[in-house]
Design an enzyme around this catalytic site. Structure first.
Site, PDB file in Angstrom:
ATOM      1  N   GLU A 172      20.239  82.968  37.640  1.00 23.62           N
ATOM      2  CA  GLU A 172      21.164  83.630  38.883  1.00 23.62           C
ATOM      3  C   GLU A 172      22.516  83.204  38.585  1.00 23.62           C
ATOM      4  O   GLU A 172      23.217  84.575  38.254  1.00 23.62           O
ATOM      5  CB  GLU A 172      21.231  82.471  40.467  1.00 23.62           C
ATOM      6  CG  GLU A 172      19.908  83.124  41.588  1.00 23.62           C
ATOM      7  CD  GLU A 172      19.454  82.234  41.958  1.00 23.62           C
ATOM      8  OE1 GLU A 172      19.943  81.273  42.448  1.00 23.62           O
ATOM      9  OE2 GLU A 172      18.211  82.765  42.572  1.00 23.62           O
TER      10      GLU A 172
ATOM     11  N   LYS B  29      21.236  75.868  45.985  1.00 26.69           N
ATOM     12  CA  LYS B  29      22.157  76.745  46.193  1.00 26.69           C
ATOM     13  C   LYS B  29      22.722  77.310  46.262  1.00 26.69           C
ATOM     14  O   LYS B  29      23.729  76.135  47.407  1.00 26.69           O
ATOM     15  CB  LYS B  29      20.592  78.510  45.741  1.00 26.69           C
ATOM     16  CG  LYS B  29      19.810  77.828  45.267  1.00 26.69           C
ATOM     17  CD  LYS B  29      18.531  79.548  45.089  1.00 26.69           C
ATOM     18  CE  LYS B  29      17.948  79.454  44.230  1.00 26.69           C
ATOM     19  NZ  LYS B  29      16.609  80.183  43.644  1.00 26.69           N
TER      20      LYS B  29
ATOM     21  N   ASN C  45      16.967  72.437  44.445  1.00 27.92           N
ATOM     22  CA  ASN C  45      18.355  73.196  44.146  1.00 27.92           C
ATOM     23  C   ASN C  45      18.687  73.992  45.555  1.00 27.92           C
ATOM     24  O   ASN C  45      18.389  75.371  45.826  1.00 27.92           O
ATOM     25  CB  ASN C  45      18.205  74.182  42.907  1.00 27.92           C
ATOM     26  CG  ASN C  45      18.950  75.094  43.019  1.00 27.92           C
ATOM     27  OD1 ASN C  45      20.673  75.552  43.237  1.00 27.92           O
ATOM     28  ND2 ASN C  45      18.775  76.742  41.523  1.00 27.92           N
TER      29      ASN C  45
ATOM     30  N   HIS D 180      20.951  78.735  35.295  1.00 30.07           N
ATOM     31  CA  HIS D 180      20.443  79.231  36.643  1.00 30.07           C
ATOM     32  C   HIS D 180      20.503  80.191  36.406  1.00 30.07           C
ATOM     33  O   HIS D 180      20.531  81.187  35.672  1.00 30.07           O
ATOM     34  CB  HIS D 180      20.739  78.636  37.896  1.00 30.07           C
ATOM     35  CG  HIS D 180      19.405  78.843  38.582  1.00 30.07           C
ATOM     36  ND1 HIS D 180      19.625  80.413  39.103  1.00 30.07           N
ATOM     37  CD2 HIS D 180      18.083  77.908  39.263  1.00 30.07           C
ATOM     38  CE1 HIS D 180      18.240  80.352  39.611  1.00 30.07           C
ATOM     39  NE2 HIS D 180      18.108  78.833  39.693  1.00 30.07           N
TER      40      HIS D 180
ATOM     41  N   GLU E 228      11.898  78.628  34.517  1.00 25.09           N
ATOM     42  CA  GLU E 228      11.714  79.557  35.600  1.00 25.09           C
ATOM     43  C   GLU E 228      11.981  80.897  35.230  1.00 25.09           C
ATOM     44  O   GLU E 228      12.531  81.621  34.880  1.00 25.09           O
ATOM     45  CB  GLU E 228      12.662  79.114  36.447  1.00 25.09           C
ATOM     46  CG  GLU E 228      13.144  77.499  36.566  1.00 25.09           C
ATOM     47  CD  GLU E 228      14.327  77.770  38.236  1.00 25.09           C
ATOM     48  OE1 GLU E 228      14.340  76.853  39.070  1.00 25.09           O
ATOM     49  OE2 GLU E 228      15.435  78.769  38.353  1.00 25.09           O
TER      50      GLU E 228
ATOM     51  N   SER F 175       9.135  79.951  43.172  1.00 24.06           N
ATOM     52  CA  SER F 175       8.376  79.531  44.439  1.00 24.06           C
ATOM     53  C   SER F 175       7.008  78.492  44.607  1.00 24.06           C
ATOM     54  O   SER F 175       5.972  78.347  44.503  1.00 24.06           O
ATOM     55  CB  SER F 175       7.425  80.951  44.378  1.00 24.06           C
ATOM     56  OG  SER F 175       8.524  81.574  44.509  1.00 24.06           O
TER      57      SER F 175
ATOM     58  N   GLY G 107      12.041  82.693  44.060  1.00 25.77           N
ATOM     59  CA  GLY G 107      12.314  83.361  45.360  1.00 25.77           C
ATOM     60  C   GLY G 107      11.482  84.092  45.899  1.00 25.77           C
ATOM     61  O   GLY G 107      11.863  85.005  47.184  1.00 25.77           O
TER      62      GLY G 107
HETATM   63  P1  PGA Z   1      12.727  79.016  44.663  1.00 28.62           P
HETATM   64  O1  PGA Z   1      14.261  78.745  43.441  1.00 28.62           O
HETATM   65  O2  PGA Z   1      12.120  78.120  44.871  1.00 28.62           O
HETATM   66  O3  PGA Z   1      13.709  79.567  45.724  1.00 28.62           O
HETATM   67  O4  PGA Z   1      11.908  80.102  43.912  1.00 28.62           O
HETATM   68  C1  PGA Z   1      13.905  78.180  42.541  1.00 28.62           C
HETATM   69  C2  PGA Z   1      15.388  77.884  41.770  1.00 28.62           C
HETATM   70  O5  PGA Z   1      15.795  78.872  41.499  1.00 28.62           O
HETATM   71  O6  PGA Z   1      15.392  77.508  40.681  1.00 28.62           O
END
Ligand code: PGA
Length: 259
Positions: free
Chosen positions: A103, A12, A10, A101, A173, A219, A179
């Site tokens: 976010e 983003k 992803n 997602h 997630e 992560s 992140g």
């Molecule tokens: P990350 O993000 O691997 O940077 O923690 C995962 C995601 O939000 O899909």
């Protein structure tokens, strides 16, 4: 269980068209140089921003790398400024689409109802959905993780047939792990995955639930992918930060396969 591992990057809001194509080219070189055939054994998906999709589709042509989008609108077309339809994605060479997602839930008002509407649009256009669920830190600390996941699953997958569900990918997630560098331990992640599969079994029956691939996200990197994907109910990963560098993403894919 016979579920094929699926690793999706992803991206983003990162990588313009030239940068996205360059990342895919680099991935191709790494695979060619190492003689690695992981992409054939595992489903590898990259999900760039909308404006980078065309360049990435072109760069990935003739390889097993599949392309996904990060969102889809529920309407076929019309007065929805700033939105992208299923037809636009499908005709751009997109195969997968991330829906709901955290976010988008956190910053753009996404709810289980909008997730459900987007999911139905993705299915209508023959796109493979990756539907994200996950609890906030406060919800985990209040012992509400399972209740939150159940609500997201019941709302997100309402009105979906068992046949459709079997082809949908779920991404667990935990929001506190995205992140932040804080990965859920394999045990914590597995418990959540098992709960999700149980909830799907209650809704769609065991046979369907056993077919659904459930990714872990938050992560995940090459250093922890192996032990996570080794868990019974973890069938791959949705990768943010670690998907932005070709070398690390390729290493993560190999680790997830246990190579
Ligand atoms: P990350 O993000 O691997 O940077 O923690 C995962 C995601 O939000 O899909």
């Amino acid at each position: 269980m016979g579920r094929k591992v699926i690793i999706a990057g992803n991206w983003k809001m990162n990588k313009n068209a030239a940068e996205g194509a360059a990342l895919v080219e680099e991935l191709k070189h790494i695979c060619a140089d190492s003689g690695c055939s992981c992409c054939g054994e595992v489903d590898v998906v990259v999900c760039p921003p909308f404006t980078t999709i065309a360049a990435v589709v072109e760069a990935a042509k003739g390889t097993p790398i599949k392309v996904g989008a990060q969102n889809i609108h529920w309407a076929d077309n019309g007065a929805f400024t700033g939105e992208i339809s299923g037809d636009m994605l499908k005709t751009s060479g997109v195969e997968y689409v991330i829906i709901g997602h955290s976010e988008r839930r956190q910053y753009f008002g996404e709810t289980d109802a909008t997730v459900n509407a987007r999911l139905k649009a993705a299915l209508k256009y023959g796109l493979k959905p990756i539907v994200c669920v996950g609890e906030l830190l406060a919800e985990r600390e209040a012992n509400r993780t399972e209740a939150v996941l159940s609500t997201q699953i019941r709302g997100g997958f309402a009105g979906i047939t068992g046949e459709e569900m079997a082809g949908i990918v779920v991404a667990y997630e935990p929001v506190w792990a995205i992140g932040t560098g804080k990965t859920a331990t394999p045990e914590i992640a597995e418990a959540a995955h098992a709960h999700i599969r149980g909830e799907l079994a209650a809704m769609f029956g065991t046979e369907v639930a056993e077919k659904v691939r459930i990714q872990y996200g938050g992560s995940m990197k090459s250093a922890n992918a192996r032990e996570l994907v080794a868990q019974k109910d973890i069938d791959g990963g949705l990768i943010g930060g670690a998907a932005l560098k070709a070398g690390e993403f390729a290493a993560l894919i190999r680790e997830a396969l246990g190579k």
